[in-house]
Design a protein around this motif. Structure first.
Motif, PDB file in Angstrom:
ATOM      1  N   ALA A   2       0.811  -1.205   0.000  1.00 31.35           N
ATOM      2  CA  ALA A   2       0.000   0.000   0.000  1.00 31.35           C
ATOM      3  C   ALA A   2       0.853   1.267   0.000  1.00 31.35           C
ATOM      4  O   ALA A   2       1.764   1.414   0.793  1.00 31.35           O
ATOM      5  CB  ALA A   2      -0.912   0.005   1.217  1.00 31.35           C
ATOM      6  N   ASN A   3       0.556   2.165  -0.936  1.00 30.85           N
ATOM      7  CA  ASN A   3       1.146   3.500  -1.000  1.00 30.85           C
ATOM      8  C   ASN A   3       2.664   3.539  -1.212  1.00 30.85           C
ATOM      9  O   ASN A   3       3.285   4.533  -0.905  1.00 30.85           O
ATOM     10  CB  ASN A   3       0.783   4.307   0.251  1.00 30.85           C
ATOM     11  N   LEU A   4       3.258   2.463  -1.680  1.00 32.57           N
ATOM     12  CA  LEU A   4       4.685   2.502  -1.986  1.00 32.57           C
ATOM     13  C   LEU A   4       4.865   2.530  -3.491  1.00 32.57           C
ATOM     14  O   LEU A   4       4.489   1.591  -4.189  1.00 32.57           O
ATOM     15  CB  LEU A   4       5.410   1.278  -1.415  1.00 32.57           C
ATOM     16  N   ASP A   5       5.438   3.624  -3.971  1.00 34.62           N
ATOM     17  CA  ASP A   5       5.707   3.686  -5.406  1.00 34.62           C
ATOM     18  C   ASP A   5       7.015   2.955  -5.703  1.00 34.62           C
ATOM     19  O   ASP A   5       7.672   2.415  -4.797  1.00 34.62           O
ATOM     20  CB  ASP A   5       5.708   5.128  -5.902  1.00 34.62           C
ATOM     21  N   LEU A   6       7.390   2.937  -6.970  1.00 39.05           N
ATOM     22  CA  LEU A   6       8.574   2.207  -7.393  1.00 39.05           C
ATOM     23  C   LEU A   6       9.833   2.702  -6.675  1.00 39.05           C
ATOM     24  O   LEU A   6      10.664   1.905  -6.237  1.00 39.05           O
ATOM     25  CB  LEU A   6       8.746   2.320  -8.915  1.00 39.05           C
ATOM     26  N   VAL A  12      13.593   0.737  -0.101  1.00 34.90           N
ATOM     27  CA  VAL A  12      13.450  -0.324   0.907  1.00 34.90           C
ATOM     28  C   VAL A  12      14.329  -1.515   0.539  1.00 34.90           C
ATOM     29  O   VAL A  12      15.038  -2.066   1.397  1.00 34.90           O
ATOM     30  CB  VAL A  12      11.971  -0.739   1.078  1.00 34.90           C
ATOM     31  N   ALA A  13      14.326  -1.910  -0.714  1.00 31.43           N
ATOM     32  CA  ALA A  13      15.144  -3.048  -1.153  1.00 31.43           C
ATOM     33  C   ALA A  13      16.627  -2.757  -0.928  1.00 31.43           C
ATOM     34  O   ALA A  13      17.373  -3.619  -0.451  1.00 31.43           O
ATOM     35  CB  ALA A  13      14.869  -3.361  -2.619  1.00 31.43           C
ATOM     36  N   ALA A  14      17.065  -1.558  -1.258  1.00 27.25           N
ATOM     37  CA  ALA A  14      18.474  -1.186  -1.077  1.00 27.25           C
ATOM     38  C   ALA A  14      18.858  -1.229   0.398  1.00 27.25           C
ATOM     39  O   ALA A  14      19.927  -1.743   0.759  1.00 27.25           O
ATOM     40  CB  ALA A  14      18.731   0.202  -1.654  1.00 27.25           C
ATOM     41  N   LEU A  15      17.999  -0.715   1.260  1.00 22.80           N
ATOM     42  CA  LEU A  15      18.297  -0.706   2.691  1.00 22.80           C
ATOM     43  C   LEU A  15      18.286  -2.109   3.283  1.00 22.80           C
ATOM     44  O   LEU A  15      19.078  -2.416   4.174  1.00 22.80           O
ATOM     45  CB  LEU A  15      17.325   0.200   3.439  1.00 22.80           C
ATOM     46  N   MET A  16      17.407  -2.984   2.778  1.00 27.96           N
ATOM     47  CA  MET A  16      17.391  -4.354   3.286  1.00 27.96           C
ATOM     48  C   MET A  16      18.649  -5.107   2.873  1.00 27.96           C
ATOM     49  O   MET A  16      19.097  -5.992   3.588  1.00 27.96           O
ATOM     50  CB  MET A  16      16.140  -5.100   2.816  1.00 27.96           C
ATOM     51  N   GLN A  17      19.234  -4.753   1.749  1.00 25.61           N
ATOM     52  CA  GLN A  17      20.474  -5.393   1.319  1.00 25.61           C
ATOM     53  C   GLN A  17      21.660  -4.885   2.132  1.00 25.61           C
ATOM     54  O   GLN A  17      22.534  -5.658   2.499  1.00 25.61           O
ATOM     55  CB  GLN A  17      20.715  -5.148  -0.176  1.00 25.61           C
ATOM     56  N   ASP A  18      21.683  -3.575   2.429  1.00 26.23           N
ATOM     57  CA  ASP A  18      22.799  -3.003   3.184  1.00 26.23           C
ATOM     58  C   ASP A  18      22.385  -1.638   3.726  1.00 26.23           C
ATOM     59  O   ASP A  18      22.431  -0.634   3.017  1.00 26.23           O
ATOM     60  CB  ASP A  18      24.034  -2.868   2.290  1.00 26.23           C
ATOM     61  N   PRO A  36      15.795  14.489  -1.388  1.00 24.86           N
ATOM     62  CA  PRO A  36      14.521  13.778  -1.550  1.00 24.86           C
ATOM     63  C   PRO A  36      14.611  12.310  -1.120  1.00 24.86           C
ATOM     64  O   PRO A  36      13.653  11.764  -0.564  1.00 24.86           O
ATOM     65  CB  PRO A  36      14.217  13.883  -3.037  1.00 24.86           C
ATOM     66  N   CYS A  37      15.757  11.687  -1.341  1.00 25.53           N
ATOM     67  CA  CYS A  37      15.933  10.295  -0.927  1.00 25.53           C
ATOM     68  C   CYS A  37      15.864  10.197   0.601  1.00 25.53           C
ATOM     69  O   CYS A  37      15.174   9.336   1.150  1.00 25.53           O
ATOM     70  CB  CYS A  37      17.263   9.752  -1.444  1.00 25.53           C
ATOM     71  N   TRP A  38      16.579  11.089   1.282  1.00 27.58           N
ATOM     72  CA  TRP A  38      16.580  11.094   2.741  1.00 27.58           C
ATOM     73  C   TRP A  38      15.172  11.348   3.274  1.00 27.58           C
ATOM     74  O   TRP A  38      14.737  10.705   4.245  1.00 27.58           O
ATOM     75  CB  TRP A  38      17.566  12.131   3.271  1.00 27.58           C
ATOM     76  N   LYS A  39      14.432  12.267   2.651  1.00 28.83           N
ATOM     77  CA  LYS A  39      13.058  12.549   3.094  1.00 28.83           C
ATOM     78  C   LYS A  39      12.170  11.320   2.927  1.00 28.83           C
ATOM     79  O   LYS A  39      11.311  11.040   3.763  1.00 28.83           O
ATOM     80  CB  LYS A  39      12.489  13.752   2.351  1.00 28.83           C
ATOM     81  N   ARG A  40      12.360  10.586   1.852  1.00 29.01           N
ATOM     82  CA  ARG A  40      11.571   9.355   1.643  1.00 29.01           C
ATOM     83  C   ARG A  40      11.920   8.307   2.697  1.00 29.01           C
ATOM     84  O   ARG A  40      11.044   7.626   3.215  1.00 29.01           O
ATOM     85  CB  ARG A  40      11.803   8.802   0.240  1.00 29.01           C
ATOM     86  N   ILE A  41      13.202   8.181   3.016  1.00 24.77           N
ATOM     87  CA  ILE A  41      13.606   7.227   4.056  1.00 24.77           C
ATOM     88  C   ILE A  41      12.969   7.611   5.387  1.00 24.77           C
ATOM     89  O   ILE A  41      12.439   6.751   6.100  1.00 24.77           O
ATOM     90  CB  ILE A  41      15.146   7.143   4.168  1.00 24.77           C
TER      91      ILE A  41
END
Length: 157
Positions: A2-6, A12-18, A36-41
């Protein structure tokens, strides 16, 4: 999801890897600038999509070479027993994961201990803590695959 765009899914995938990657590296991977990346995190953390960042360790190198999957059949299905069982589960650091199940067993525990003597001690303490109708232990001989990363679709579909 829900509510997660590409882009959120890629983050999320990048953070789960490392999760130790610098923001600049993650931003580059997902096609954003750093801010913008930091705000999304931060938003992913605030909304509970990202629940924490941890270091992963090799259990054998920590002296926890025996992995046991414990199937439990409840002695009672009432609220009082469930509450007592949940309280007991929370007190045992050896229990890495605990699930309420559908099917033959009511609960499944993932337990990490050093050896059979440590498991026997765990078993005795658990069965003393709460009445259990049936307990079945399954000892892992070899870990063939282990990941903490969920399979996230990082393709645009």
């Amino acid at each position: 999801m829900a509510n997660l765009d590409l882009i959120d899914r890629k983050i999320v995938a990048a953070l789960m890897q490392d999760a130790t990657q610098p923001i600049a590296q993650i931003a580059d991977q997902v096609g954003l600038s750093q801010t913008p990346c930091w705000k999304r995190i931060q938003k992913l953390e605030a909304t509970g999509v990202l629940t924490g960042r941890v270091a992963l360790a090799d259990p054998a190198k920590l002296g926890l070479g025996l992995t046991v999957f414990v199937g439990i059949e409840a002695a009672d299905h009432g609220a009082a027993w469930r509450d007592a069982f949940l309280a007991a589960v929370r007190k045992f650091p050896e229990i890495m994961e605990a699930y309420r199940m559908a099917g033959e067993m009511d609960y499944l525990l993932h337990v990490a201990v050093s050896d059979m003597a440590a498991y026997d001690d765990f078993y005795r303490r658990l069965t003393d803590a709460v009445p259990i109708k049936n307990l079945t232990s399954h000892f892992a001989m070899e870990r063939l695959r282990h990941t903490t990363a969920y399979p996230i679709n990082t393709r645009d579909r």
